[in-house]
Write an enzyme that holds these catalytic residues in place. Structure first.
Site, short mmCIF file in Angstrom:
data_model
loop_
_atom_site.label_atom_id
_atom_site.label_comp_id
_atom_site.label_asym_id
_atom_site.label_seq_id
_atom_site.Cartn_x
_atom_site.Cartn_y
_atom_site.Cartn_z
N GLU A 109 -2.54 -1.65 -3.21
CA GLU A 109 -3.67 -0.98 -2.59
C GLU A 109 -3.45 0.54 -2.58
O GLU A 109 -2.31 1.00 -2.50
CB GLU A 109 -3.84 -1.43 -1.13
CG GLU A 109 -4.07 -2.92 -0.95
CD GLU A 109 -4.14 -3.31 0.51
OE1 GLU A 109 -4.64 -4.41 0.80
OE2 GLU A 109 -3.67 -2.52 1.37
N HIS B 289 0.87 -1.19 0.00
CA HIS B 289 0.00 0.00 0.00
C HIS B 289 0.90 1.23 0.00
O HIS B 289 1.28 1.74 1.06
CB HIS B 289 -0.91 0.00 1.24
CG HIS B 289 -1.93 1.10 1.24
ND1 HIS B 289 -3.11 1.02 1.95
CD2 HIS B 289 -1.95 2.31 0.64
CE1 HIS B 289 -3.80 2.14 1.78
NE2 HIS B 289 -3.10 2.94 0.99
N HIS C 280 -7.70 -7.44 6.95
CA HIS C 280 -7.51 -6.53 8.09
C HIS C 280 -7.62 -7.34 9.38
O HIS C 280 -8.70 -7.76 9.78
CB HIS C 280 -8.50 -5.37 8.11
CG HIS C 280 -7.99 -4.20 8.91
ND1 HIS C 280 -7.26 -3.17 8.35
CD2 HIS C 280 -8.05 -3.92 10.23
CE1 HIS C 280 -6.92 -2.30 9.29
NE2 HIS C 280 -7.38 -2.74 10.44
#
Length: 251
Positions: free
Chosen positions: A79, A43, A202
């Site tokens: 991401e 990310h 997550h």
């Protein structure tokens, strides 16, 4: 088979805290894949607090050259927020999958999914651009059934369920985790059969995955923080293997 994509942001965070190139991101990517993971997730935030722009391309080159026995495809997932900066980065890097995630300035980590009723139209140009480039598109979402009705109209290939609430419930007690899981199960069932793939991520770990791996239609989990934290105890290879085992429980 549910694929495990390992988010290596935390390795970059540790490296950046000291400067230099220790730990080496590419070395750890090789260890992760050698232990059996199916892909790598990053990310690259605008502030580059962990993954840098240069890392995105170094990993791309590494994964293209990585020798996998049996010619198994190693997937690269990037991401990030829907923005011109991120669009240009992804189109240049050409990953296998892009996961669009809503980003709030100053947040520590992603903590909510898109409201597709209000944000779907603004996502459209990004989804179209990624699809045109042959990149699979996934949208970070929660379990609200009304919101999920808009997934098909976005033309995204997949959703990624934000599993923070489930993990928090499971941490409290496995029974509370199972009750939370039912919300995800109903949400997943609303998408199965509509041509929409399902990812999740997550705070999933080797314990709560024993339940979550049974999610209908689940194709991929993207896990970083807890997997790397567990690796501090047992080593990266054993951590990966524990997660893979949790994703493929014995009947």
């Amino acid at each position: 088979m549910i694929h495990l994509s390992v988010n290596i942001n935390k390795i970059a965070t540790l490296r950046n805290s000291r400067g230099g190139n220790h730990p080496d991101l590419l070395h750890f990517a090789k260890l992760v894949l050698g232990a059996g993971a199916h892909g790598i997730t990053v990310h690259p935030r605008e502030d580059e607090r962990h993954i840098r722009k240069s890392d995105v391309f170094a990993l791309k080159n590494f994964l293209q050259e990585y020798d996998v026995s049996g010619n198994t495809k190693v997937e690269y997932n990037i991401e990030g927020e829907p923005s011109p900066r991120f669009l240009d980065l992804v189109l240049e890097a050409g990953p296998d999958q892009v996961t669009l995630v809503p980003v709030t300035p100053g947040e520590i980590t992603s903590d909510h999914g898109f409201n597709l009723k209000t944000e779907g139209e603004s996502l459209s140009p990004y989804i179209k651009a990624f699809r045109k480039a042959g990149i699979r598109v996934s949208l970070f979402v929660e379990t609200d059934l009304e919101n999920l009705k808009y997934v098909q109209s976005t033309e995204a290939h997949r959703v990624e369920f934000y599993t923070g609430p489930y993990a928090e419930a499971y941490d409290s007690s496995p029974e509370k985790g199972k009750k939370s899981f039912e919300l995800y199960k109903v949400a997943a069932e609303s998408l199965v059969g509509k041509g929409i793939g399902i990812n999740a991520g997550h705070d999933l770990d080797q314990f709560n995955l024993s339940v979550f791996s049974k999610l209908p239609g689940l194709q991929e989990v993207s896990i970083g923080h807890r997997l790397i934290s567990y690796a501090l105890e047992v080593g990266i290879k054993d951590s990966i293997r524990a997660y893979l085992k949790a994703l493929s429980p014995n009947p």
